[in-house]
Design an enzyme around this catalytic site. Structure first.
Site, PDB file in Angstrom:
ATOM      1  N   GLU A  65       3.653   2.299   0.046  1.00 18.17           N
ATOM      2  CA  GLU A  65       3.730   0.841  -0.171  1.00 18.17           C
ATOM      3  C   GLU A  65       4.683   0.469  -1.296  1.00 18.17           C
ATOM      4  O   GLU A  65       5.442  -0.501  -1.189  1.00 18.17           O
ATOM      5  CB  GLU A  65       2.334   0.268  -0.444  1.00 18.17           C
ATOM      6  CG  GLU A  65       1.446   0.156   0.787  1.00 18.17           C
ATOM      7  CD  GLU A  65       0.744   1.458   1.149  1.00 18.17           C
ATOM      8  OE1 GLU A  65       0.977   2.481   0.463  1.00 18.17           O
ATOM      9  OE2 GLU A  65      -0.028   1.450   2.116  1.00 18.17           O
ATOM     10  N   HIS A 134     -11.066  -0.974   1.454  1.00 16.94           N
ATOM     11  CA  HIS A 134     -10.389  -1.685   2.540  1.00 16.94           C
ATOM     12  C   HIS A 134     -11.018  -3.056   2.801  1.00 16.94           C
ATOM     13  O   HIS A 134     -10.908  -3.595   3.892  1.00 16.94           O
ATOM     14  CB  HIS A 134     -10.447  -0.865   3.846  1.00 16.94           C
ATOM     15  CG  HIS A 134      -9.705   0.438   3.769  1.00 16.94           C
ATOM     16  ND1 HIS A 134     -10.198   1.521   3.093  1.00 16.94           N
ATOM     17  CD2 HIS A 134      -8.515   0.820   4.273  1.00 16.94           C
ATOM     18  CE1 HIS A 134      -9.345   2.532   3.194  1.00 16.94           C
ATOM     19  NE2 HIS A 134      -8.309   2.134   3.907  1.00 16.94           N
TER      20      HIS A 134
END
Lengths: 331, 402
Positions: A65, A134
């Site tokens: 990322e 998450h």
């Protein structure tokens, strides 16, 4: 002329349509991210885009990322209009330097020479049984930083209109989508439209209490408002749609009208979006308030994997209903 | 320079005052200390003196208006001078305590200001507070129905509507022989209801031998006669004894300040005085330091003024303990209602001859029954009993009084 039935799209479809339309309109618009091409993301939001626009413009990246967000910043500075896809908002932690120290600062520190017309799309929201890494809603972090704009659509209509505005904006925009809302259906007109940033939307008109809700919490607030109506409490639901820029005027005016306000946001309550909005209302509507402004956010805990536990960590129709009822003195 | 005339704050919980009369006309010359206006406060109807010399000008309050304390209602100007164009808007009630009271009331107001550390404020929403101000409603009278008893804007509106309705009803009622209460009677009704419903009262009863008290009164009366002054009454002696006992028991002289206990540096005895249509309390300040003759003279003056409806703001403020004596009405004993934020009130009955046991033998003695009502948030039974015991001993041996 007979009235045309407005077609209904899912939230995911509305996002995809916005991207497709902007990519057709402007060849500089491209997509980077994990599993964005053939896989179309785990949520199937981007299905079909690689087929239409090719691997050059819909680019699968390694699981890195920080790397591909930095690549997005560079691409934006040098002429593209990238839409970076961060699968789970939790992974924003890895992109923070690129977003906060680079994307948000470049225009300012270069004296306006450089721009970063990048959109970073990501997700928020719990109750998907995705566990603590998450399931977080971390939009407050980005709303805190000058130089970033933060959009949080709550309906398919808003998702499409706001995303098109985000892509056309010359500033970095972080775009949060509720991962539980992708299948939500709603009216989306065929014709072209955009929604300006910093303009709140009244999702429901009411008289007795204002419920300010963002993203995932808008549907929760609307559900609570329906329950409240049955006990004679008329709730107004206001969706700011962007946490920055923030439409303070609409929030304050609604609170002045109803005299009471609850702010519901799925991020953590501590030092969060609810605190900021509650403060705006308290400052702007103080002499019209009949009760302290109430904040409702996620509990100050890691989001549990256990479904019964996860379900109580975030505001629900029931808890918002109860809070509003107590505030209005109806038991 | 123009001097502002403001609605004075005479009580800690006072938010507003009602203007009953102007004693001077606009344009008339006024001297400092002259009665200027008459107002109705939480406690009584009082005269307010002019805060300075000048011509009355810029009168902005009509008779009958309920005005937030601290609000300028007129000006005293020099001949030819114009009053400031716009009267200063009301300062907050809390700030007005010090400032306004000092301007309008003078020296005595400093007592009020000193003891006014904290006021007992009801929980009220910002909107309700604003509406109450707009509707000129005393929030102390509005019952709260919000969560935890908070006063909401709706409560204020309902109260205002009810008040408007009551006014109409009262007007109708007069025709059928039911009269609305006089200001004094209405205030008495409101204040006693508020105290009785909010203050947790408890009562201690104690008999005291008043033989020496009567002897002392006689002795002091003769001394007064020689110097051609009025003889002190039993009430005067009791004020002196009570004040001195309170100085030894500061907790009985303390006040309930909402969530804490505030001790008062001065012992100021409120004396209940019956007037035509109710009861008012006038204050003998620093009674523990005054001689009997001084107490007596002051008490007489206050009684006369009270009965003539001429009490001044200074006369009714700053009391820390109340004495109510119904002895002259041949009442044996009674229990009195506390005047918040005071912590206690002493109710004294008639001195009458009774058979009591002294060293195992029945003897006839002049006896007096004292009933102490105390606020249990401030004092407990044992503490109150110690005080009452001390007081009873002082009543038994009053000869040391100056």
């Amino acid at each position: 002329m007979p009235e045309m039935a407005v077609r209904e799209l899912t939230f995911a479809h509305a996002v995809r349509e916005a991207l497709a339309e902007e990519m057709r309109r402007d060849s500089r618009v491209c997509i980077f991210g994990e599993d964005v091409a053939e896989a179309g993301t785990p949520f199937k939001v981007l299905s079909g885009l690689v087929e239409e626009f090719g691997r050059e413009r819909v680019l699968d990246t390694p699981i890195s990322e920080a790397g591909f967000t930095g690549m997005g910043v560079g691409a934006a500075m040098t002429g593209l209009r990238p839409v970076v896809d961060i699968m789970f908002g939790d992974f924003l932690t890895l992109t923070m330097d690129q977003l906060v120290n680079q994307a948000a600062k470049v225009h300012y520190m270069s004296g306006g020479t450089w721009k970063v017309p990048m959109v970073l799309r990501t997700t928020l929201g719990a109750t998907r049984r995705s566990a603590a890494q998450h399931s977080q809603s971390l939009h407050a972090w980005l709303s805190h930083v000058p130089g970033l704009k933060v959009a949080m659509p709550s309906t398919p209509y808003d998702a499409k209109g706001l995303l098109k505005t985000a892509i056309r904006d010359d500033n970095p925009v972080v775009f949060f989508e509720d991962k539980m809302m992708y299948k939500l259906k709603g009216p989306v007109p065929e014709q072209e439209y955009t929604i300006p940033f910093g303009v709140a939307d009244m999702k429901r008109e009411g008289e007795d209490i204002t419920i300010v809700a963002t993203s995932s919490m808008v549907q929760v607030a609307l559900g609570a408002a329906e329950c409240l109506e049955k006990i004679g409490v008329s709730a107004e639901v206001i969706d700011p749609r962007t946490t920055w820029p923030l439409d303070e005027k609409t929030l304050v005016e609604s609170a002045k009208k109803t005299s009471r306000a609850i702010v519901v946001d799925e991020g953590y309550g501590r030092y969060g979006v609810t605190g900021e909005i509650a403060s705006v209302i308290a400052e702007g509507a103080f002499y019209s308030l009949d009760a302290p402004v109430k904040r409702m956010g996620a509990m100050h805990v890691p989001i549990p994997f256990s479904p019964p536990l996860e379900d109580v960590t975030v505001p629900t129709e029931q808890t918002v209903f109860e809070a509003a009822r107590a505030m209005c003195g109806k038991g | 320079m123009a001097i502002s005339v403001v609605m004075p704050a005479l009580e800690m919980a006072q938010e507003t005052g009602k203007l009953l009369a102007w004693r001077k006309k606009e344009g008339e010359s006024v001297r400092k200390g002259e009665p200027l206006l008459e107002i109705e406060t939480d406690k009584a109807v009082v005269e307010v003196e002019a805060p300075g010399d000048g011509l009355l000008a810029g009168v902005s309050a009509e008779v009958g208006a309920v005005i937030p304390v601290g609000e300028t209602i007129a000006w005293l100007v020099a001949p030819g001078e114009k009053p400031p164009a716009k009267a200063r808007t009301a300062v907050s009630a809390r700030r007005a305590m010090g400032g306004a009271a000092q301007t309008a009331v003078g020296a005595q107001a400093t007592v009020a200001a000193k003891t006014a550390v904290a006021r007992i404020a009801p929980q009220i929403s910002p909107k309700a507070r604003r509406r109450a101000k707009e509707l000129r409603i005393d929030i102390a009278l509005v019952p709260g129905t919000g969560p935890d008893g908070v006063i909401t804007a709706e409560d204020v509106q309902k109260f205002a509507d009810a008040k408007a309705g009551a006014g109409a009803v009262a007007a109708q009622a007069t025709a059928s022989g039911v009269e609305p209460p006089s200001p004094v009677a209405r205030l008495m009704a409101e204040r006693t209801t508020q105290s009785w419903t909010n203050v947790p009262h408890f009562f201690l009863v104690r008999e005291a031998d008043a033989g020496e008290l009567i002897a002392a009164q006689r002795r002091l009366g003769e001394e007064a006669k020689k110097s051609q002054k009025s003889a002190p009454t039993i009430t005067d002696l009791l004020i002196a004894l009570l004040a001195r006992a309170l100085a030894r028991h500061p907790r009985m002289n303390a006040s309930w300040a909402g969530e804490s206990i505030r001790s008062n540096t001065e012992v100021n005895i409120s004396v209940a005085i019956a007037v035509k249509d109710g009861v008012v309390s006038a204050v003998i300040p620093k009674a523990d330091t005054l001689k009997i003759a001084e107490i007596s003279a002051l008490r007489r003056e206050l009684t006369e003024r009270a009965r003539a409806g001429r009490l001044r703001p200074a006369d009714i403020t700053g009391g820390t303990f109340t004495l109510s004596n119904l002895g002259m009405y041949q009442v044996d004993a009674f229990s009195a209602i506390i005047t918040p934020p005071q912590a206690a009130v002493l109710a004294v009955g008639a001195i009458s001859e009774r058979v009591v046991a002294v060293e195992g033998r029945p003897v006839v003695r002049p006896m007096m029954t004292m009933t102490l009502s105390s606020d249990h948030r401030v004092v407990d039974g044992a503490r109150a009993a110690e005080f009452l015991n001390d007081l009873a001993e002082a009543v038994r041996e009053p000869m040391k009084l100056p």
